[in-house]
Design a protein around this motif. Structure first.
Motif, short mmCIF file in Angstrom:
data_model
loop_
_atom_site.label_atom_id
_atom_site.label_comp_id
_atom_site.label_asym_id
_atom_site.label_seq_id
_atom_site.Cartn_x
_atom_site.Cartn_y
_atom_site.Cartn_z
N ARG A 1 -5.91 3.95 -9.73
CA ARG A 1 -6.45 2.91 -8.85
C ARG A 1 -7.44 2.01 -9.61
NH1 ARG A 1 -7.42 5.74 -2.90
NH2 ARG A 1 -5.28 6.49 -2.65
N TRP B 1 0.82 -1.22 0.00
CA TRP B 1 0.00 0.00 0.00
C TRP B 1 0.84 1.27 0.00
CZ3 TRP B 1 -4.60 -1.06 -1.47
CH2 TRP B 1 -5.15 -2.32 -1.18
N ARG C 1 -5.32 -0.47 -11.37
CA ARG C 1 -4.74 -1.42 -10.42
C ARG C 1 -5.79 -2.43 -9.95
NH1 ARG C 1 0.34 -0.38 -9.34
NH2 ARG C 1 1.13 1.74 -9.74
N TRP D 1 0.61 0.67 -4.46
CA TRP D 1 -0.67 1.31 -4.70
C TRP D 1 -0.57 2.84 -4.70
CZ3 TRP D 1 -5.66 -0.28 -5.84
CH2 TRP D 1 -5.85 -1.66 -5.93
#
Length: 375
Positions: free
Chosen positions: A303, A292, A306, A296
């Motif tokens: 996002r 994270w 992803r 990310w």
């Protein structure tokens, strides 16, 4: 009879090292909103409200209160949580509480961070006058000028200003009494815990000279001055404060907990942290830092993109429990049910029809649960 405690919020796993966070006069524990969730990746974070502020009862202190009284309330809170020794960080009045603890109860602290605070607050008269004004007029006029005292021009945090306006005048005045009587300059050289001092270069209330005074007296203390920061640097420059605190606490980690919560939801992350044990703590830290905090947060892919990649990878390896979690995450990241279906249909070509069949079953269940809950 149950002892009345300071209102507080606890974040992070119970097995992690405890860290208590103190607020400034006129604010609630929301002052730490941009910092506490990130620190909870590696610590059991407890942030508390001053008496008469946020959710704390006003009658916890009265006229003539001292910083020592506030420190006693903090220790009572720690005792109620089963916390014997803890790291402490505080802003302004909260920082004064930390200094008092370091001088009078050093055995309870593992480290200290004093942010935009002082060993004295410019003598008793200004605080006596403010206490008298608040007892006479209430807090509206002071709250109207809060931005000028707390932030550089053009910056504000409306929630904190509202906290100031909503504070109990008598409890606020009692906190002013505590600041009026506070002066630890002759005891600073007795502080032995690792100490970090953070000053805002544009702070009119506790200028950098106040923090330098502490740094000069406390052996081994570290002083950091933040350019462009005023009195509530925690709210105005949270990234800089977070970086300094992580280095001081010895647990550096990239910013990841906020993204983890945004993508997976507070409920999931809270459950994961509640289940954390000393055995799994390093793995949870690894997830927050690496997955994270680095992957990310990389801006190369959105996002949404992803989420689509993650759904495909989970189908390919048959991780259907994780798939359910990431279908929910995909919805938070903006994917429609139709787009999720299109991703899963593509997995039928490249991952196999049986895998896609199971994936559709899982996704359909999750999306139906969303419909039933009205999300």
């Amino acid at each position: 009879m149950t002892e009345k405690l300071l209102n507080h919020r606890t974040e992070g796993p119970t097995s992690a090292p405890p860290l208590l966070l103190g607020p400034s006069l006129g604010t609630s524990y929301t002052l730490w909103d941009k910092v506490a969730p990130e620190l909870s990746a590696t610590h059991r974070v407890v942030r508390w409200d001053l008496p008469g502020h946020g959710g704390s009862a006003a009658d916890l202190i009265g006229p003539g209160a001292s910083v020592g009284d506030l420190a006693g309330l903090v220790l009572a809170l720690a005792d109620s949580l089963g916390v014997e020794r803890f790291a402490y960080a505080g802003v302004s009045l909260g920082g004064a509480v930390g200094l008092h603890l370091a001088v009078h109860h050093p055995q309870r602290l593992s480290s200290l961070a004093v942010i935009c605070s002082s060993a004295h607050f410019n003598g008793s008269k200004p605080w006596e006058e403010r206490a008298e004004q608040v007892r006479r007029e209430g807090l509206d006029r002071l709250a109207d000028n809060a931005d000028a005292r707390w932030f550089t021009p053009g910056f504000t945090v409306p929630r904190l200003v509202r906290d100031h306006r909503d504070a109990d005048p008598e409890a606020y005045a009692a906190c002013c009494d505590a600041l009026a009587a506070f002066d630890l300059r002759d005891r600073l050289d007795g502080i032995s815990v690792p100490t970090l001092l953070i000053a805002g270069r544009q702070d009119p209330a506790t200028p950098p000279a106040h923090l330098r005074e502490i740094a000069d007296a406390v052996a081994g203390a570290t002083l950091i001055e933040l350019p462009g920061a005023s009195h509530l640097a925690v709210a105005q420059c949270p990234e800089a404060v977070l970086t300094a605190l992580r280095a001081h606490l010895g647990r550096p980690a990239p910013r990841g907990m906020e993204v983890r919560r945004e993508v997976l939801g507070d409920a999931h992350v809270d459950r994961a942290q509640a289940r954390q044990t000393p055995f799994t703590a390093r793995f949870q830290d690894f997830i927050s830092r690496y997955a994270w905090g680095e992957i990310w947060t990389d801006p190369t892919l959105s996002r949404r993109e992803r989420s689509m990649i993650t759904l495909t990878a989970l189908v390919a390896h048959g991780h259907y429990d994780e798939l359910a979690m990431h279908v929910r995450a995909a919805r938070r990241n903006g994917l429609t049910p139709e787009e999720i279906g299109a991703v899963l249909l593509q997995t039928a070509v490249y991952c196999g029809v049986p895998a896609a069949n199971s994936a559709f079953t899982t996704a359909q269940r999750v999306l139906a649960e969303e419909d039933d809950s009205g999300e």
